[in-house]
Design a protein around this motif. Structure first.
Motif, PDB file in Angstrom:
ATOM      1  N   UNK A  73       0.830  -1.202   0.000  1.00 11.82           N
ATOM      2  CA  UNK A  73       0.000   0.000   0.000  1.00 11.82           C
ATOM      3  C   UNK A  73       0.866   1.254   0.000  1.00 11.82           C
ATOM      4  N   UNK A  74       1.932   1.253   0.810  1.00  9.08           N
ATOM      5  CA  UNK A  74       2.848   2.399   0.840  1.00  9.08           C
ATOM      6  C   UNK A  74       3.518   2.601  -0.514  1.00  9.08           C
ATOM      7  N   UNK A  75       3.847   1.475  -1.174  1.00  9.42           N
ATOM      8  CA  UNK A  75       4.488   1.567  -2.485  1.00  9.42           C
ATOM      9  C   UNK A  75       3.597   2.294  -3.483  1.00  9.42           C
ATOM     10  N   UNK A  76       2.295   2.084  -3.393  1.00 10.61           N
ATOM     11  CA  UNK A  76       1.375   2.744  -4.304  1.00 10.61           C
ATOM     12  C   UNK A  76       1.219   4.218  -3.967  1.00 10.61           C
ATOM     13  N   UNK A  77       1.212   4.555  -2.682  1.00 13.87           N
ATOM     14  CA  UNK A  77       0.993   5.956  -2.292  1.00 13.87           C
ATOM     15  C   UNK A  77       2.125   6.858  -2.760  1.00 13.87           C
ATOM     16  N   UNK A  78       3.323   6.305  -2.953  1.00 14.78           N
ATOM     17  CA  UNK A  78       4.428   7.110  -3.483  1.00 14.78           C
ATOM     18  C   UNK A  78       4.582   6.886  -4.986  1.00 14.78           C
ATOM     19  N   UNK A  79       3.571   6.242  -5.580  1.00 18.59           N
ATOM     20  CA  UNK A  79       3.515   6.010  -7.024  1.00 18.59           C
ATOM     21  C   UNK A  79       4.741   5.236  -7.516  1.00 18.59           C
ATOM     22  N   UNK A  80       5.030   4.134  -6.839  1.00 14.30           N
ATOM     23  CA  UNK A  80       6.135   3.270  -7.266  1.00 14.30           C
ATOM     24  C   UNK A  80       5.754   2.539  -8.543  1.00 14.30           C
ATOM     25  N   UNK A  81       6.731   2.320  -9.399  1.00 20.60           N
ATOM     26  CA  UNK A  81       6.476   1.587 -10.641  1.00 20.60           C
ATOM     27  C   UNK A  81       6.203   0.118 -10.350  1.00 20.60           C
ATOM     28  N   UNK A  82       6.956  -0.452  -9.398  1.00 23.54           N
ATOM     29  CA  UNK A  82       6.755  -1.865  -9.075  1.00 23.54           C
ATOM     30  C   UNK A  82       7.316  -2.181  -7.696  1.00 23.54           C
ATOM     31  N   UNK A  83       7.008  -3.400  -7.256  1.00 24.29           N
ATOM     32  CA  UNK A  83       7.292  -3.847  -5.898  1.00 24.29           C
ATOM     33  C   UNK A  83       7.695  -5.306  -6.007  1.00 24.29           C
ATOM     34  N   UNK A  84       8.995  -5.593  -5.857  1.00 22.95           N
ATOM     35  CA  UNK A  84       9.500  -6.948  -6.070  1.00 22.95           C
ATOM     36  C   UNK A  84       9.871  -7.607  -4.751  1.00 22.95           C
ATOM     37  N   UNK A  85       9.455  -8.857  -4.607  1.00 24.89           N
ATOM     38  CA  UNK A  85       9.772  -9.619  -3.407  1.00 24.89           C
ATOM     39  C   UNK A  85      11.067 -10.411  -3.589  1.00 24.89           C
ATOM     40  N   UNK A  86      11.955 -10.325  -2.614  1.00 24.04           N
ATOM     41  CA  UNK A  86      13.161 -11.137  -2.613  1.00 24.04           C
ATOM     42  C   UNK A  86      12.823 -12.554  -2.152  1.00 24.04           C
ATOM     43  N   UNK A  87      13.423 -13.593  -2.732  1.00 25.80           N
ATOM     44  CA  UNK A  87      14.318 -13.513  -3.885  1.00 25.80           C
ATOM     45  C   UNK A  87      13.528 -13.373  -5.178  1.00 25.80           C
ATOM     46  N   UNK A  88      13.899 -12.449  -6.014  1.00 21.23           N
ATOM     47  CA  UNK A  88      13.214 -12.210  -7.272  1.00 21.23           C
ATOM     48  C   UNK A  88      13.989 -12.867  -8.416  1.00 21.23           C
ATOM     49  N   UNK A  89      13.290 -13.127  -9.498  1.00 19.62           N
ATOM     50  CA  UNK A  89      13.951 -13.662 -10.688  1.00 19.62           C
ATOM     51  C   UNK A  89      14.701 -12.535 -11.390  1.00 19.62           C
ATOM     52  N   UNK A  90      15.894 -12.831 -11.879  1.00 18.29           N
ATOM     53  CA  UNK A  90      16.680 -11.809 -12.575  1.00 18.29           C
ATOM     54  C   UNK A  90      15.918 -11.255 -13.773  1.00 18.29           C
ATOM     55  N   UNK A  91      15.246 -12.138 -14.518  1.00 20.16           N
ATOM     56  CA  UNK A  91      14.494 -11.691 -15.695  1.00 20.16           C
ATOM     57  C   UNK A  91      13.374 -10.739 -15.294  1.00 20.16           C
ATOM     58  N   UNK A  92      12.766 -10.994 -14.136  1.00 18.14           N
ATOM     59  CA  UNK A  92      11.690 -10.136 -13.641  1.00 18.14           C
ATOM     60  C   UNK A  92      12.219  -8.739 -13.356  1.00 18.14           C
ATOM     61  N   UNK A  93      13.357  -8.657 -12.693  1.00 18.37           N
ATOM     62  CA  UNK A  93      13.967  -7.361 -12.386  1.00 18.37           C
ATOM     63  C   UNK A  93      14.336  -6.607 -13.656  1.00 18.37           C
ATOM     64  N   UNK A  94      14.959  -7.298 -14.613  1.00 22.00           N
ATOM     65  CA  UNK A  94      15.402  -6.639 -15.837  1.00 22.00           C
ATOM     66  C   UNK A  94      14.220  -6.098 -16.643  1.00 22.00           C
TER      67      UNK A  94
END
Length: 286
Positions: free
Chosen positions: A92-113
């Motif tokens: 919810x906080x990520x949206x209030x600052x208008x973040x582009x995305x929110x990734x959970x660790x461990x994330x896939x490298x392809x997802x991050x790129x």
């Protein structure tokens, strides 16, 4: 040259992330590093950072607070959050600052790129829009109506504070039915400038709740899912030798042919043209 910031208090995590991004975007991206939120804010101010990748759990000023400070002076910086904690309050906080995305660790490298590439596309489009505006104001070009449609504030609207209580609603949601609704909508609109925010509004969910729900349904973030869906659709269309590759890119939602080729190669390891050639050779046989 894109200006990108990595902020993470874990030295090893930061080093791995730096190496990954440097190897992929090194020639086109100047990468800065910060070990806490306070340093991240300072670097953003000094170097006019365009893309900020912020770990949430950092000592002193955490990633959320750092993003809030960045937003006080810069509404356009593309912010991506990283966190090991799958908490609704963080989403919810990520949206209030208008973040582009929110990734959970461990994330896939392809997802991050894919997320970083999407951030670069947004930065590029905003700069092009700003340059065109300047040209119009100086009398050096024709008026381009609705130039910024779909890439301005509407892409990052703040959510309504009425999101409270939707966390409990998750218990009553049948994920299979939700998955069907999301899939149907994406199949009908993937060729458009589709955003997570738009899909959340269409399904009458807050963006924060929808972000969490989407990952529960599909095991990945919206950007990665949409990109992979578009590429799979493009693969099928490439089997038609009479259809121009550029037109295929437009048909699956990419107006920029170069960007389409870049994304396609990221997913498949081949350019659209090479993929088509190999596909047609398989069909015709030796």
């Amino acid at each position: 040259m894109y200006r990108l910031l990595i902020a993470d208090d874990e030295m090893i995590e930061r080093a791995v992330l730096y190496k990954t991004l440097k190897s992929r975007f090194g020639e086109n991206c100047e990468i800065y590093q910060a070990e806490n939120g306070r340093e991240a804010v300072r670097i953003h101010e000094e170097h006019q950072i365009q893309i900020a990748i912020l770990d949430i759990e950092m000592p002193g000023i955490n990633g959320i607070r750092a993003a809030e400070k960045i937003r006080e002076t810069d509404r356009d910086c593309c912010i991506v959050f990283l966190t090991a904690f799958d908490e609704f309050s963080y989403a919810k906080k990520a949206i209030t600052v208008r973040a582009l995305d929110y990734l959970l660790k461990p994330y896939e490298e392809s997802e991050l790129l894919l997320v970083v590439e999407e951030a670069m596309r947004i930065v590029c489009e905003r700069e092009a829009a700003a340059e065109s505006k300047t040209a119009v104001q100086n009398g050096e070009g024709e008026l381009l109506e609705n130039l910024e449609e779909g890439i301005g504030e509407s892409e990052y609207e703040k959510i309504s504070e009425t999101a409270g209580g939707q966390d409990n609603e998750a218990e009553g949601v049948r994920l299979s039915a939700v998955m069907d609704m999301i899939t149907d909508y994406i199949q009908a609109h993937y060729m458009e400038d589709l955003s997570m925010q738009e899909l959340a509004r269409q399904m009458n969910y807050s963006e924060a709740y929808f972000c969490k729900l989407f990952k529960q349904c599909f095991g990945q973030n919206f950007t990665s899912y949409l990109t992979e869906y578009r590429v799979e659709t493009a693969k099928k269309m490439l089997g038609q030798p009479t259809v121009n590759v550029k037109e295929i890119g437009k048909a699956v939602g990419y107006c920029d042919a170069n960007y389409f080729a870049k994304v396609f190669k990221r997913i498949t390891g081949q350019s659209p043209t090479d993929y088509r050639t190999e596909l047609l050779l398989k069909k015709t046989g030796p």
